[in-house]
Design a protein around this motif. Structure first.
Motif, PDB file in Angstrom:
ATOM      1  N   LYS A   1       0.831  -1.206   0.000  1.00 13.09           N
ATOM      2  CA  LYS A   1       0.000   0.000   0.000  1.00 13.09           C
ATOM      3  C   LYS A   1       0.867   1.258   0.000  1.00 13.09           C
ATOM      4  O   LYS A   1       0.581   2.229  -0.717  1.00 13.09           O
ATOM      5  N   VAL A   2       1.948   1.232   0.783  1.00 12.83           N
ATOM      6  CA  VAL A   2       2.839   2.389   0.878  1.00 12.83           C
ATOM      7  C   VAL A   2       3.673   2.545  -0.392  1.00 12.83           C
ATOM      8  O   VAL A   2       3.956   3.657  -0.833  1.00 12.83           O
ATOM      9  N   GLY A   3       4.070   1.414  -0.995  1.00  9.22           N
ATOM     10  CA  GLY A   3       4.835   1.452  -2.235  1.00  9.22           C
ATOM     11  C   GLY A   3       5.986   0.485  -2.280  1.00  9.22           C
ATOM     12  O   GLY A   3       6.296  -0.081  -3.327  1.00  9.22           O
ATOM     13  N   SER A   4       6.655   0.286  -1.141  1.00  7.48           N
ATOM     14  CA  SER A   4       7.773  -0.649  -1.080  1.00  7.48           C
ATOM     15  C   SER A   4       8.157  -0.869   0.371  1.00  7.48           C
ATOM     16  O   SER A   4       7.778  -0.088   1.255  1.00  7.48           O
ATOM     17  N   VAL A   5       8.941  -1.905   0.611  1.00  8.03           N
ATOM     18  CA  VAL A   5       9.448  -2.153   1.964  1.00  8.03           C
ATOM     19  C   VAL A   5      10.333  -0.991   2.401  1.00  8.03           C
ATOM     20  O   VAL A   5      10.253  -0.528   3.546  1.00  8.03           O
ATOM     21  N   GLU A   6      11.173  -0.513   1.508  1.00  7.54           N
ATOM     22  CA  GLU A   6      12.064   0.592   1.868  1.00  7.54           C
ATOM     23  C   GLU A   6      11.277   1.830   2.278  1.00  7.54           C
ATOM     24  O   GLU A   6      11.651   2.536   3.234  1.00  7.54           O
ATOM     25  N   GLN A   7      10.168   2.087   1.607  1.00  4.18           N
ATOM     26  CA  GLN A   7       9.340   3.242   1.967  1.00  4.18           C
ATOM     27  C   GLN A   7       8.695   3.057   3.335  1.00  4.18           C
ATOM     28  O   GLN A   7       8.512   4.025   4.074  1.00  4.18           O
TER      29      GLN A   7
END
Length: 264
Positions: free
Chosen positions: A142-148
Motif C-alpha cells: 500500500k505504501v509502495g515498497s518495503v524501503e518506503q
C-alpha cells in the motif's frame, strides 16, 4: 546496578497472565537490582486499534489497579529490589494532544516510561507494524515498497522524539529498529544504517535514552536485538544513555538474552 527497564505484566491484554510476583521473584533470583514494569498504556479513546483483537493497549479501567498494585509491591519488596512503576506509551501521529493529556493526568504516578512507535499511518489507515509478517507485507504494498515503510517508520520515530507531549513525556525511546521485526519474512535487505544513526544521534542531542531491547533475538523473522549489535556499539561510542529491556510479556521471557546484549 543490574537493571531490566522494559517489562510487561498480567495487565497486558496480549501477554501472559503471569503475576507480578512471578516476575519480581525471578528478577531477584537472577540478581537484578532494578526493574521497571512498562505496561502498554491505554490507547487514545478516539483511536481505532487496527489489530483484530483490539488488544494493543491496556484496558483503561485497569490503569489505576495496575498503578495501585505496583505501589503496594514497591513497599513489599523495598528491601530486595527497586521496582519502578512505568508505562510504554504509544506515539501515534495525529493523536499528540490526547497523549499529552493522558500523560498530564497520570504522569505523576510514574517513575519511568518508554515512548514507542507501533502504529504507522498511510493516508487515512493505521497499521500495527509489528503485528504479523502478512500485515507488514500488505502495508508495504500500500505504501509502495518495503524501503518506503522503513523510511515512514524512522520518520515517525523522529516525530515522536520531537513531539511536544508535556513535562511527563517519556525520556526513553522504545525499540527504535522495531521495523526489522519481519526482515527475514519480506527477505529484502534494506540499507537503513544512515537512518538508524540519524535517530540515535538526535536522541543523544536531545537528551533521550535508548531502550536497548533484546526481544528481537527471539523473534523468528528478526534474529537480532533492537537496535542491531553494530548500532549498540555505535550508541556506546557516542555515549548515548541506554537501559537494557527484555520486553518480556511472560516471566519466562524476563531478562532474555541479557548476557548476550551486555556480556559481563
Amino acid at each position: 546496578m543490574k537493571r531490566d527497564g522494559h517489562i510487561h505484566s498480567p495487565y497486558c491484554p496480549h501477554g501472559s497472565s503471569d503475576s507480578f510476583i512471578q516476575y519480581i521473584e525471578k528478577a531477584i533470583s537472577h540478581n537484578f537490582t532494578d526493574i521497571t514494569f512498562t505496561e502498554h498504556a491505554p490507547l487514545p479513546k478516539n483511536f481505532n486499534d487496527p489489530t483484530p483483537q483490539k488488544d494493543s493497549g491496556m484496558n483503561p479501567d485497569d490503569l489505576m489497579p495496575y498503578l495501585e498494585e505496583l505501589q503496594r509491591l514497591q513497599k513489599q519488596y523495598a528491601q530486595d529490589i527497586r521496582i519502578r512503576i512505568g508505562l510504554e506509551v504509544d506515539y501515534i501521529q495525529g493523536f499528540e494532544q490526547e497523549t499529552r493529556q493522558f500523560l498530564t493526568t497520570y504522569g505523576h504516578f510514574l517513575d519511568d516510561a518508554i515512548l514507542s512507535v507501533h502504529f504507522l499511518q498511510c493516508e487515512d489507515t493505521f497499521v500495527c507494524i509489528d503485528f504479523s509478517p502478512e500485515c507488514f507485507i500488505d502495508f508495504s504494498k500500500k505504501v509502495g515498497s518495503v524501503e518506503q515503510v522503513y523510511d515512514l517508520y524512522y520518520d515517525t520515530v523522529l516525530q515522536s522524539i520531537r513531539s511536544e507531549l508535556g513535562p511527563y513525556k517519556p525520556k526513553r525511546i522504545g525499540h527504535p529498529t522495531l521495523i526489522h521485526k519481519f526482515q527475514l519474512a519480506h527477505k529484502e535487505k534494506i540499507n537503513d544504517a544512515s537512518r538508524i544513526k540519524e535517530v540515535l544521534d538526535i536522541m543523544k542531542r536531545k537528551g533521550y535514552e535508548l531502550d536497548l531491547n533484546s526481544a528481537g533475538l527471539s523473534k523468528q523473522y528478526c534474529q537480532e536485538p533492537y537496535p542491531p549489535f553494530d548500532f549498540i556499539h555505535y550508541s556506546q561510542a557516542i555515549e548515548l544513555p541506554y537501559v537494557f529491556g527484555s520486553d518480556a510479556h511472560s516471566a519466562d521471557d524476563l531478562h532474555q538474552h541479557h548476557n548476550v546484549i551486555l556480556p559481563i
